[in-house]
Design a protein around this motif. Structure first.
Motif, mmCIF file in Angstrom:
data_model
loop_
_atom_site.group_PDB
_atom_site.id
_atom_site.type_symbol
_atom_site.label_atom_id
_atom_site.label_comp_id
_atom_site.label_asym_id
_atom_site.label_seq_id
_atom_site.Cartn_x
_atom_site.Cartn_y
_atom_site.Cartn_z
ATOM 1 N N HIS B 10 39.542 37.404 40.475
ATOM 2 C CA HIS B 10 39.122 38.274 41.577
ATOM 3 C C HIS B 10 40.205 39.324 41.787
ATOM 4 O O HIS B 10 41.385 38.983 41.870
ATOM 5 C CB HIS B 10 38.941 37.489 42.879
ATOM 6 C CG HIS B 10 37.812 36.513 42.842
ATOM 7 N ND1 HIS B 10 36.517 36.869 43.123
ATOM 8 C CD2 HIS B 10 37.779 35.203 42.530
ATOM 9 C CE1 HIS B 10 35.742 35.796 42.995
ATOM 10 N NE2 HIS B 10 36.481 34.783 42.640
ATOM 11 N N VAL B 11 39.780 40.563 41.859
ATOM 12 C CA VAL B 11 40.715 41.654 42.124
ATOM 13 C C VAL B 11 40.138 42.518 43.235
ATOM 14 O O VAL B 11 38.955 42.869 43.200
ATOM 15 C CB VAL B 11 40.929 42.509 40.856
ATOM 16 C CG1 VAL B 11 41.778 43.727 41.161
ATOM 17 C CG2 VAL B 11 41.569 41.676 39.749
ATOM 18 N N ILE B 12 40.977 42.818 44.208
ATOM 19 C CA ILE B 12 40.570 43.700 45.301
ATOM 20 C C ILE B 12 41.526 44.889 45.315
ATOM 21 O O ILE B 12 42.746 44.705 45.363
ATOM 22 C CB ILE B 12 40.597 42.986 46.665
ATOM 23 C CG1 ILE B 12 39.666 41.775 46.636
ATOM 24 C CG2 ILE B 12 40.179 43.947 47.786
ATOM 25 C CD1 ILE B 12 39.712 40.929 47.905
ATOM 26 N N LEU B 13 40.955 46.075 45.257
ATOM 27 C CA LEU B 13 41.768 47.295 45.252
ATOM 28 C C LEU B 13 41.193 48.299 46.241
ATOM 29 O O LEU B 13 40.006 48.262 46.560
ATOM 30 C CB LEU B 13 41.759 47.933 43.851
ATOM 31 C CG LEU B 13 42.407 47.153 42.713
ATOM 32 C CD1 LEU B 13 42.125 47.851 41.388
ATOM 33 C CD2 LEU B 13 43.902 47.026 42.938
ATOM 34 N N SER B 14 42.045 49.182 46.673
ATOM 35 C CA SER B 14 41.584 50.319 47.468
ATOM 36 C C SER B 14 41.211 51.452 46.522
ATOM 37 O O SER B 14 41.707 51.527 45.390
ATOM 38 C CB SER B 14 42.687 50.784 48.420
ATOM 39 O OG SER B 14 43.026 49.775 49.325
ATOM 40 N N GLU B 15 40.340 52.316 46.983
ATOM 41 C CA GLU B 15 39.958 53.478 46.171
ATOM 42 C C GLU B 15 41.202 54.267 45.777
ATOM 43 O O GLU B 15 42.139 54.393 46.557
ATOM 44 C CB GLU B 15 38.990 54.377 46.948
ATOM 45 C CG GLU B 15 37.555 53.971 46.809
ATOM 46 C CD GLU B 15 36.592 55.070 47.265
ATOM 47 O OE1 GLU B 15 35.598 55.311 46.563
ATOM 48 O OE2 GLU B 15 36.852 55.667 48.319
ATOM 49 N N GLU B 20 44.144 47.409 36.073
ATOM 50 C CA GLU B 20 44.343 46.843 34.742
ATOM 51 C C GLU B 20 43.854 45.404 34.764
ATOM 52 O O GLU B 20 44.307 44.594 35.579
ATOM 53 C CB GLU B 20 45.802 46.886 34.290
ATOM 54 C CG GLU B 20 45.995 46.290 32.890
ATOM 55 C CD GLU B 20 47.269 46.717 32.195
ATOM 56 O OE1 GLU B 20 48.079 47.431 32.817
ATOM 57 O OE2 GLU B 20 47.449 46.349 31.019
ATOM 58 N N LEU B 21 42.912 45.103 33.880
ATOM 59 C CA LEU B 21 42.372 43.752 33.753
ATOM 60 C C LEU B 21 42.782 43.192 32.407
ATOM 61 O O LEU B 21 42.576 43.839 31.379
ATOM 62 C CB LEU B 21 40.842 43.771 33.882
ATOM 63 C CG LEU B 21 40.274 44.327 35.178
ATOM 64 C CD1 LEU B 21 38.739 44.241 35.160
ATOM 65 C CD2 LEU B 21 40.830 43.618 36.388
ATOM 66 N N GLY B 22 43.301 41.983 32.427
ATOM 67 C CA GLY B 22 43.791 41.384 31.198
ATOM 68 C C GLY B 22 42.719 40.631 30.432
ATOM 69 O O GLY B 22 41.791 40.056 31.014
ATOM 70 N N CYS B 23 42.851 40.680 29.107
ATOM 71 C CA CYS B 23 41.968 39.912 28.227
ATOM 72 C C CYS B 23 42.782 39.480 27.019
ATOM 73 O O CYS B 23 43.391 40.326 26.344
ATOM 74 C CB CYS B 23 40.771 40.768 27.782
ATOM 75 S SG CYS B 23 39.738 39.978 26.520
ATOM 76 N N ASN B 24 42.785 38.194 26.758
ATOM 77 C CA ASN B 24 43.472 37.665 25.577
ATOM 78 C C ASN B 24 42.517 36.771 24.803
ATOM 79 O O ASN B 24 41.684 36.083 25.400
ATOM 80 C CB ASN B 24 44.705 36.860 25.982
ATOM 81 C CG ASN B 24 45.823 37.743 26.468
ATOM 82 O OD1 ASN B 24 45.880 38.124 27.634
ATOM 83 N ND2 ASN B 24 46.720 38.098 25.563
ATOM 84 N N TYR B 25 42.661 36.766 23.507
ATOM 85 C CA TYR B 25 41.835 35.892 22.692
ATOM 86 C C TYR B 25 42.726 34.936 21.915
ATOM 87 O O TYR B 25 43.927 35.143 21.783
ATOM 88 C CB TYR B 25 40.897 36.696 21.783
ATOM 89 C CG TYR B 25 41.576 37.655 20.845
ATOM 90 C CD1 TYR B 25 41.910 38.936 21.284
ATOM 91 C CD2 TYR B 25 41.875 37.306 19.534
ATOM 92 C CE1 TYR B 25 42.528 39.835 20.430
ATOM 93 C CE2 TYR B 25 42.484 38.194 18.681
ATOM 94 C CZ TYR B 25 42.816 39.461 19.128
ATOM 95 O OH TYR B 25 43.430 40.345 18.284
ATOM 96 N N SER B 26 42.089 33.879 21.404
ATOM 97 C CA SER B 26 42.863 32.716 21.015
ATOM 98 C C SER B 26 43.717 32.862 19.767
ATOM 99 O O SER B 26 44.832 32.355 19.712
ATOM 100 C CB SER B 26 41.933 31.506 20.838
ATOM 101 O OG SER B 26 40.903 31.825 19.915
ATOM 102 N N LEU B 109 35.634 42.487 40.504
ATOM 103 C CA LEU B 109 36.416 43.567 41.126
ATOM 104 C C LEU B 109 35.709 44.070 42.364
ATOM 105 O O LEU B 109 34.515 44.371 42.329
ATOM 106 C CB LEU B 109 36.593 44.729 40.135
ATOM 107 C CG LEU B 109 37.192 46.019 40.709
ATOM 108 C CD1 LEU B 109 38.645 45.793 41.127
ATOM 109 C CD2 LEU B 109 37.103 47.160 39.706
ATOM 110 N N LYS B 110 36.478 44.153 43.437
ATOM 111 C CA LYS B 110 35.956 44.760 44.660
ATOM 112 C C LYS B 110 36.848 45.938 45.018
ATOM 113 O O LYS B 110 38.072 45.780 45.135
ATOM 114 C CB LYS B 110 35.924 43.754 45.802
ATOM 115 C CG LYS B 110 35.292 44.316 47.072
ATOM 116 C CD LYS B 110 35.008 43.216 48.077
ATOM 117 C CE LYS B 110 34.275 43.781 49.283
ATOM 118 N NZ LYS B 110 33.865 42.738 50.234
#
Lengths: 119, 113
Positions: B10-15, B20-26, B109-110
């Motif tokens: 869950h990510v909350i940000l102001s306008e 940055e959203l993380g993604c890792n693979y195995s 994301l909100k």
């Protein structure tokens, strides 16, 4: 753009009944379709890969007699949940591969999903 | 087993804030990488994809992602988010030799107006 239609969008039925979900590629031919299941607040889990004119390939742990998949034409795949029980309640999403590109670069296009509730 | 992880649930940000959203693979091998977005009540839509070439990929709606092979990562970024970016974001990986997607758990994301 490529459109995938999934029907119904929501179904509620009694325990023990069978439910059929349709996935159609509306404006392209899809040699491969995929069926996913999504539990609340969890990821999409691939259930099976469906190729037109051949038997579906099921992922480990997915009961093929429980989740029957038929891919009768290049634009239609169906998922039938047989003798459904409350634990089968979930959000089922299909995707179809095609509509441009070649080989590995062919994109997958997703349907809107079907919310299945078994009472 | 092949797996994909997204660390932020869950990510909350102001306008106007940066995202940055993380993604890792195995593990390694040749991979194709994707980011999808799902707006409330809608189907998954492709934001961007990486197959080969420049590891910095630009997608729709001002999103970009960078593939760092040594870190098995494919993070999604946007310099300035908008309220309309409120959605759930999924990272997906397709290993070479298979057409199957393995999805991450998603990040909700909100964006506050």
């Amino acid at each position: 753009g490529a459109v995938v239609s999934q029907h119904p969008s929501w179904v509620i039925c009694k325990s023990g009944t069978s439910v059929k979900i349709e996935c159609r590629s509306l404006d392209f031919q899809a040699t491969t379709m995929f069926w996913y299941r999504q539990f609340p607040k969890q990821s999409l889990m691939l259930m099976a890969t469906s190729n037109e004119g051949s038997k579906a390939t099921y992922e480990q742990g997915v009961e093929k007699d429980k989740f029957l998949i038929n891919h009768a034409s290049l634009t239609l795949s169906t998922l039938t949940v047989t003798s459904a029980h409350p634990e089968d309640s979930s959000f089922y999403i299909c995707s179809a591969r095609g509509g441009g590109g070649h080989g590995m670069e062919q994109p997958q296009h997703f349907g809107d999903g079907t919310r299945l509730s078994i009472l | 087993a092949q797996s994909v992880s997204q660390h932020n649930h869950h990510v909350i940000l102001s306008e106007a804030a940066s995202l940055e959203l993380g993604c890792n693979y195995s593990y390694g091998g040749t991979v194709n990488l994707f980011w999808y977005v799902q707006y409330p009540g809608q189907h998954l839509q492709l934001l961007l994809k990486y197959f080969s070439g420049d590891p910095l990929v630009k997608g729709i709606k001002g999103f970009e992602a960078e593939f760092i092979k040594s870190k098995f990562s494919f993070n999604l970024r946007k310099p300035s988010v908008q309220w309309s970016d409120t959605a759930e974001y999924f990272c997906a990986v397709m290993w070479s030799g298979t057409y199957k997607y393995i999805f991450g758990t998603g990040t909700r994301l909100k964006v506050l107006a």
